[in-house]
Design a protein around this motif. Sequence first.
Motif, mmCIF file in Angstrom:
data_model
loop_
_atom_site.group_PDB
_atom_site.id
_atom_site.type_symbol
_atom_site.label_atom_id
_atom_site.label_comp_id
_atom_site.label_asym_id
_atom_site.label_seq_id
_atom_site.Cartn_x
_atom_site.Cartn_y
_atom_site.Cartn_z
ATOM 1 N N ALA A 1 8.605 -14.537 53.209
ATOM 2 C CA ALA A 1 9.382 -13.344 52.846
ATOM 3 C C ALA A 1 8.519 -12.081 52.888
ATOM 4 N N ALA A 2 7.257 -12.212 52.441
ATOM 5 C CA ALA A 2 6.352 -11.056 52.453
ATOM 6 C C ALA A 2 6.047 -10.607 53.878
ATOM 7 N N ASP A 3 5.965 -11.592 54.789
ATOM 8 C CA ASP A 3 5.723 -11.262 56.201
ATOM 9 C C ASP A 3 6.913 -10.491 56.774
ATOM 10 N N ARG A 4 8.115 -10.979 56.410
ATOM 11 C CA ARG A 4 9.326 -10.307 56.898
ATOM 12 C C ARG A 4 9.383 -8.895 56.345
ATOM 13 N N ASP A 5 8.923 -8.751 55.091
ATOM 14 C CA ASP A 5 8.952 -7.436 54.459
ATOM 15 C C ASP A 5 7.997 -6.485 55.174
ATOM 16 N N VAL A 6 6.805 -6.960 55.509
ATOM 17 C CA VAL A 6 5.843 -6.068 56.161
ATOM 18 C C VAL A 6 6.329 -5.706 57.566
ATOM 19 N N GLU A 7 7.005 -6.635 58.227
ATOM 20 C CA GLU A 7 7.557 -6.335 59.557
ATOM 21 C C GLU A 7 8.613 -5.222 59.436
ATOM 22 N N TRP A 8 9.458 -5.336 58.418
ATOM 23 C CA TRP A 8 10.521 -4.340 58.226
ATOM 24 C C TRP A 8 9.928 -2.987 57.829
ATOM 25 N N GLN A 9 8.937 -3.016 56.926
ATOM 26 C CA GLN A 9 8.283 -1.774 56.519
ATOM 27 C C GLN A 9 7.620 -1.111 57.731
ATOM 28 N N ALA A 10 6.998 -1.917 58.557
ATOM 29 C CA ALA A 10 6.341 -1.386 59.764
ATOM 30 C C ALA A 10 7.369 -0.770 60.697
ATOM 31 N N TYR A 11 8.503 -1.442 60.809
ATOM 32 C CA TYR A 11 9.555 -0.900 61.677
ATOM 33 C C TYR A 11 10.047 0.446 61.149
ATOM 34 N N LEU A 12 10.311 0.511 59.826
ATOM 35 C CA LEU A 12 10.790 1.769 59.234
ATOM 36 C C LEU A 12 9.749 2.874 59.425
ATOM 37 N N TYR A 13 8.483 2.491 59.329
ATOM 38 C CA TYR A 13 7.392 3.456 59.490
ATOM 39 C C TYR A 13 7.365 4.030 60.913
ATOM 40 N N VAL A 14 7.396 3.160 61.903
ATOM 41 C CA VAL A 14 7.271 3.657 63.291
ATOM 42 C C VAL A 14 8.541 4.350 63.773
ATOM 43 N N SER A 15 9.679 4.007 63.179
ATOM 44 C CA SER A 15 10.918 4.641 63.639
ATOM 45 C C SER A 15 11.212 5.941 62.892
ATOM 46 N N GLY A 16 10.303 6.346 62.008
ATOM 47 C CA GLY A 16 10.460 7.615 61.307
ATOM 48 C C GLY A 16 11.547 7.588 60.255
ATOM 49 N N GLU A 17 11.867 6.411 59.742
ATOM 50 C CA GLU A 17 12.936 6.298 58.749
ATOM 51 C C GLU A 17 12.400 6.251 57.315
ATOM 52 N N MET A 18 11.082 6.411 57.158
ATOM 53 C CA MET A 18 10.504 6.382 55.800
ATOM 54 C C MET A 18 10.447 7.797 55.237
ATOM 55 N N SER A 19 10.601 7.893 53.930
ATOM 56 C CA SER A 19 10.438 9.191 53.260
ATOM 57 C C SER A 19 8.938 9.535 53.252
ATOM 58 N N PRO A 20 8.571 10.823 53.146
ATOM 59 C CA PRO A 20 7.145 11.186 53.145
ATOM 60 C C PRO A 20 6.308 10.432 52.095
ATOM 61 N N PRO A 21 6.809 10.270 50.850
ATOM 62 C CA PRO A 21 5.992 9.489 49.900
ATOM 63 C C PRO A 21 5.809 8.042 50.343
ATOM 64 N N ALA A 22 6.861 7.463 50.942
ATOM 65 C CA ALA A 22 6.772 6.071 51.410
ATOM 66 C C ALA A 22 5.787 5.954 52.568
ATOM 67 N N VAL A 23 5.740 7.010 53.412
ATOM 68 C CA VAL A 23 4.787 7.022 54.536
ATOM 69 C C VAL A 23 3.356 7.005 53.996
ATOM 70 N N LEU A 24 3.093 7.861 53.007
ATOM 71 C CA LEU A 24 1.745 7.922 52.415
ATOM 72 C C LEU A 24 1.349 6.569 51.816
ATOM 73 N N GLN A 25 2.301 5.975 51.133
ATOM 74 C CA GLN A 25 2.046 4.679 50.489
ATOM 75 C C GLN A 25 1.768 3.606 51.547
ATOM 76 N N PHE A 26 2.550 3.629 52.618
ATOM 77 C CA PHE A 26 2.359 2.615 53.668
ATOM 78 C C PHE A 26 1.027 2.834 54.386
ATOM 79 N N GLU A 27 0.636 4.093 54.584
ATOM 80 C CA GLU A 27 -0.641 4.356 55.259
ATOM 81 C C GLU A 27 -1.840 3.957 54.383
ATOM 82 N N GLU A 28 -1.651 4.040 53.075
ATOM 83 C CA GLU A 28 -2.699 3.518 52.175
ATOM 84 C C GLU A 28 -2.825 2.002 52.361
ATOM 85 N N ARG A 29 -1.699 1.376 52.520
ATOM 86 C CA ARG A 29 -1.702 -0.075 52.746
ATOM 87 C C ARG A 29 -2.372 -0.399 54.085
#
Lengths: 156, 173
Positions: A4-32
């Motif tokens: 499930a965690a793998d699926r979550d990171v795949e989805w988060q990565a998709y949202l990140y590259v497709s520009g669908e993340m909010s700016p705070p979420a982008v910062l958080q994902f880039e920290e990750r």
Amino acid sequence: MPHAADRDVEWQAYLYVSGEMSPPAVLQFEERLADDQAAREAVARAVELWTLLAANPQLIVPATVSRSHRSAVVAALATVAALVIVFFSLNRRQPPTLEGEPASDLVSLWAESDEAIEDDADRMVADVPDGADDLTVPGWMIAALETDADDDTEEN
Amino acid sequence: MTTDESVRIDPAAVAALHAAHVTELRAFLIGVLRNGELADEALQATFGKVVEQGHTANEESLKGWLFKVALHEALMLRRRQTTEQRTLTRLATRWRLECESPEHALNQRDNEELVRRALERLSPEQRLVVHKKIYEEKTFAVIAGELGLPLGTVLTRMRTALQNLRRDLQRRE
């Protein structure tokens, strides 16, 4: 089966590259991304999948085509239904048969019903033309009797 | 500042590292920067760092180190530049054109068939969301509005579609 965690990171990565993340979420994902190689590889996979799909635009069939396909199916079903109705209405005009009944039984039934009709007719009509007493046997009954006789011969 | 040539990573090792990871690394950089030119610039800077400092990296975690350096270069570039980020679809199309070659064309035909089969396995509802997202380049909020569906439903359809596509297309490798 991916975790499930793998699926979550795949989805988060998709949202990140497709520009669908909010700016705070982008910062958080880039920290990750700074510490998580799996997340970095997920970003690469998201882009590669997108590239593969975007390179084949003709392969994705829009829903409008699906809708027209559905219409074609409905039209075909309506045609089949109409043909079935026509078939049964034509069948009604043919002589009735009782399934499973031997042809000789049918003859008896027909003769009895004909006699009943004749009795009624005698009461109602005074002058009866010559030859009207003769029973005219329909052709379909003769054919049925012949078939019945053939069946009896084969059984014997 | 002088650099000791004797401790630098072997050029053959750099070439091997480049061959093994350049495609994935470029995809990663495009994902971060959403700009092909910047991604190439970051890629070049990353391999520059490999030549200079690659010997300091642990052999077992060389790939992780490479990606970490690439992320660092990408984020530095992004801070310096104010270049417009492009949509992923336009970048992907451009990337495909840049990669055209006879060998690539053969792979492309194979890929087309695989993608076709994978897309056919999606439900019509999932396919519609994928179409609107990728080819019409709409946001999920717009797609939800157009289809008269809750945003969560559209997100779930896209997520499930991506999982299915990824699973089916991974089999090609």
